[in-house]
Write an enzyme that holds these catalytic residues in place. Structure first.
Site, PDB file in Angstrom:
ATOM      1  N   HIS A 230     -36.712 -13.597 -46.661  1.00  0.00           N
ATOM      2  CA  HIS A 230     -38.004 -12.530 -45.416  1.00  0.00           C
ATOM      3  C   HIS A 230     -39.082 -13.331 -45.225  1.00  0.00           C
ATOM      4  O   HIS A 230     -39.428 -13.115 -43.880  1.00  0.00           O
ATOM      5  CB  HIS A 230     -38.859 -11.542 -45.934  1.00  0.00           C
ATOM      6  CG  HIS A 230     -39.702 -11.042 -47.069  1.00  0.00           C
ATOM      7  ND1 HIS A 230     -39.153 -11.636 -48.782  1.00  0.00           N
ATOM      8  CD2 HIS A 230     -40.765 -10.868 -46.515  1.00  0.00           C
ATOM      9  CE1 HIS A 230     -40.864 -11.793 -48.487  1.00  0.00           C
ATOM     10  NE2 HIS A 230     -41.344 -11.510 -47.288  1.00  0.00           N
TER      11      HIS A 230
HETATM   12  C1  UD1 Z   1     -44.654  -8.362 -45.614  1.00  0.00           C
HETATM   13  C2  UD1 Z   1     -45.879  -9.059 -46.149  1.00  0.00           C
HETATM   14  C3  UD1 Z   1     -45.762 -10.605 -46.626  1.00  0.00           C
HETATM   15  C4  UD1 Z   1     -44.626  -9.160 -48.042  1.00  0.00           C
HETATM   16  C5  UD1 Z   1     -43.479  -8.696 -47.218  1.00  0.00           C
HETATM   17  C6  UD1 Z   1     -42.404  -7.858 -48.015  1.00  0.00           C
HETATM   18  C7  UD1 Z   1     -47.910  -9.668 -44.669  1.00  0.00           C
HETATM   19  C8  UD1 Z   1     -48.156 -11.492 -44.148  1.00  0.00           C
HETATM   20  N1  UD1 Z   1     -46.330 -10.324 -44.850  1.00  0.00           N
HETATM   21  O1  UD1 Z   1     -44.610  -9.108 -44.324  1.00  0.00           O
HETATM   22  O2  UD1 Z   1     -46.653 -10.658 -47.725  1.00  0.00           O
HETATM   23  O3  UD1 Z   1     -43.874 -10.483 -48.897  1.00  0.00           O
HETATM   24  O4  UD1 Z   1     -44.201  -7.497 -46.867  1.00  0.00           O
HETATM   25  O5  UD1 Z   1     -41.827  -6.669 -47.652  1.00  0.00           O
HETATM   26  O6  UD1 Z   1     -48.341  -8.564 -44.788  1.00  0.00           O
HETATM   27  N2  UD1 Z   1     -40.568  -2.857 -40.716  1.00  0.00           N
HETATM   28  C9  UD1 Z   1     -39.581  -2.095 -41.019  1.00  0.00           C
HETATM   29  N3  UD1 Z   1     -40.220  -1.039 -41.615  1.00  0.00           N
HETATM   30  C10 UD1 Z   1     -41.141  -1.221 -42.063  1.00  0.00           C
HETATM   31  C11 UD1 Z   1     -41.950  -2.502 -42.487  1.00  0.00           C
HETATM   32  C12 UD1 Z   1     -42.095  -3.388 -41.439  1.00  0.00           C
HETATM   33  O7  UD1 Z   1     -39.212  -1.515 -40.123  1.00  0.00           O
HETATM   34  O8  UD1 Z   1     -40.932  -0.065 -43.378  1.00  0.00           O
HETATM   35  C13 UD1 Z   1     -40.675  -4.199 -39.637  1.00  0.00           C
HETATM   36  C14 UD1 Z   1     -41.763  -4.738 -38.775  1.00  0.00           C
HETATM   37  O9  UD1 Z   1     -41.268  -3.365 -37.528  1.00  0.00           O
HETATM   38  C15 UD1 Z   1     -41.450  -5.513 -38.674  1.00  0.00           C
HETATM   39  C16 UD1 Z   1     -40.778  -6.367 -39.988  1.00  0.00           C
HETATM   40  O10 UD1 Z   1     -40.035  -5.466 -40.219  1.00  0.00           O
HETATM   41  O11 UD1 Z   1     -40.621  -6.020 -37.316  1.00  0.00           O
HETATM   42  C17 UD1 Z   1     -41.702  -7.325 -40.154  1.00  0.00           C
HETATM   43  O12 UD1 Z   1     -42.553  -6.510 -41.055  1.00  0.00           O
HETATM   44  P1  UD1 Z   1     -43.840  -6.369 -40.902  1.00  0.00           P
HETATM   45  O13 UD1 Z   1     -44.955  -5.392 -41.943  1.00  0.00           O
HETATM   46  O14 UD1 Z   1     -44.649  -6.981 -40.069  1.00  0.00           O
HETATM   47  O15 UD1 Z   1     -44.434  -7.586 -42.496  1.00  0.00           O
HETATM   48  P2  UD1 Z   1     -43.219  -8.225 -43.309  1.00  0.00           P
HETATM   49  O16 UD1 Z   1     -42.771  -9.690 -43.004  1.00  0.00           O
HETATM   50  O17 UD1 Z   1     -42.473  -6.927 -44.085  1.00  0.00           O
END
Ligand code: UD1
Length: 414
Positions: free
Chosen positions: A209
């Site tokens: 990821h």
């Molecule tokens: C975050 C953490 C990372 C961790 C990862 C595990 C930071 C900087 N990064 O990254 O350290 O390893 O989580 O999962 O905090 N999304 C969903 N559903 C959710 C959550 C997120 O669809 O429940 C989507 C968001 O809309 C976004 C993407 O996933 O498009 C990324 O989510 P984001 O919270 O920005 O960070 P992660 O990449 O999950």
């Protein structure tokens, strides 16, 4: 005395569970510490958040800041604004943050600016790679942390190098491993394990990821191709993170689905952010993608890749425990693989958890797909190292943290 426990994203939940359980046990024995569980809402899907609360016996959060998706700055700003408001209305005596996600940093800043001391669980770890948002989060958080609860001697050294006195460093071990050890007997196979005929030691688990691996579609597909080739036709179970699903939809489009179970659905917020992304469910736990044309790179998803939804905790760690090996770009999974004594190939150039390499089963392979096959050849030849368990990763870290907090906060009146 009220302390705040902050959790926002998936890797936080297994880290707070043992601290909360230790606090509850002390309260039953007459301890004075009370906690307020603050969920920032950074992760909000049931499969990224709610499932973990249920499986790990974490109480419903007292407060949910509901910040949701956004850029790094947007999430940081929203969490700071909302947490500051909470603290102004109902102050606490300590803000306890865990790990290195955006929520960790944002709450630490908001608290410290209101003179609420900060404790950082998993403080002091460093990858040295400033291109990772997590490294910035670690550095900023640690710069304004009062008390550090650390997982390794390397973390202690990193902190000493930045001038932190030993009195502020508590080498307590690893709360993520507390959770793993406490749940070892509860691990259970996901429903699709039988359907796929997964046999112990005869399949791989992969998770990817990190933006560096998954945000550039072509590079990501080359990495998947290398995984498919190097694993010699054994099934590769791939629970797909929402961010990764977005890239897959963009580069591979809708992929044939067979039974509708364990599929990767389009997240609603993905639809808002990327209207061009195909909305059809992409794939299933069954063999997918063989021969699927890839419009960008002219390649196809490997035939042995089994794309599934993000897995709940007990199912995911069952998969890891019985796998031939794990191929990942996660940090936390390298720790779990070390304790489960499962070989771990990390597709990154750096790690903030060097003990998983020097003591554990992990090896840094890098992000060049060409490096993967030689490493997997060594694995198949039975040449992977055995590894041992790092000091204090013994299942009692949560209790040590609570005991230390009781000492540190003993003189507080409220
Ligand atoms: C975050 C953490 C990372 C961790 C990862 C595990 C930071 C900087 N990064 O990254 O350290 O390893 O989580 O999962 O905090 N999304 C969903 N559903 C959710 C959550 C997120 O669809 O429940 C989507 C968001 O809309 C976004 C993407 O996933 O498009 C990324 O989510 P984001 O919270 O920005 O960070 P992660 O990449 O999950």
């Amino acid at each position: 005395m009220l302390i705040d426990i902050i959790a926002g994203a998936r890797p936080n939940f297994m880290k707070i569970a043992p601290i909360i359980h230790a606090l509850q046990a002390r309260e039953r024995d007459g301890g004075r510490l009370r906690y307020r569980l603050v969920h920032t809402g950074q992760h909000y899907d049931a499969r990224m958040s709610g499932d973990f609360f249920e499986q790990l016996g974490i109480p419903t959060p007292d407060v949910n800041l509901e910040v949701g998706s956004g850029t790094q700055a947007e999430q940081t700003a929203a969490i700071m604004t909302r947490y500051e408001k909470l603290l102004l209305g109902q102050p606490s005596v300590l803000c306890l943050v865990v790990g290195d996600v955006t929520s960790t940093m944002a709450c630490a800043i908001a608290a410290q600016k209101l003179h609420v001391p900060v404790a950082h669980v998993e403080g002091g770890i460093r990858s040295g790679d400033w291109s990772m948002p997590e490294e910035i989060n670690r550095m900023v958080t640690d710069a304004i942390t009062n008390w550090f609860f650390t997982t390794s001697q390397e973390a202690n050294e990193n902190l000493r190098r930045t001038g932190v006195d030993d009195e502020r460093i508590f080498f307590v071990g690893n709360t993520m491993i507390d959770t793993l050890l406490a749940n070892m007997d509860r691990l259970r196979p996901p429903a699709f394990a039988a359907e796929l005929g997964l046999q112990p030691g005869e399949y791989f688990v992969t998770t990817l990821h990190r933006p560096a691996n998954v945000d550039a579609g072509d590079g990501f597909l080359h990495l998947l191709a290398a995984i498919g080739e190097g694993t010699r036709g054994l099934p590769v179970v791939f629970p797909v993170h929402p961010r990764t699903a977005k890239t897959l939809r963009q580069v591979a489009g809708p992929v044939q689905e067979s039974d509708g179970r364990a599929r990767v659905d389009a997240a609603p917020d993905d639809a808002r952010e990327s209207p061009a992304v195909p909305q059809a469910p992409m794939t299933s736990a069954c063999p997918v993608g063989a021969g699927q044309p890839h419009p960008a790179a002219g390649t196809a998803l490997p035939a042995n890749l089994r794309l599934v939804d993000p897995q709940p905790y007990l199912e995911f760690n069952w998969l890891v425990k019985h796998a031939r090996a794990v191929i990942t770009d996660s940090g936390g999974i390298t720790e779990e693989a070390t304790v489960l004594q499962v070989p771990c190939l990390t597709l990154r150039d750096t790690t903030e958890r060097p003990e998983t390499i020097t003591l554990g089963t992990n090896e840094l392979i890098g992000t060049d797909p060409a490096k993967l096959k030689p490493a997997l050849d060594r694995l198949f030849a039975g040449q992977w190292k055995q590894g041992c368990i790092p000091p204090l990763w013994d299942g009692h870290t949560g209790e040590r943290i609570v005991a230390a907090l009781e000492g540190l906060l003993a003189t507080r009146s409220r």
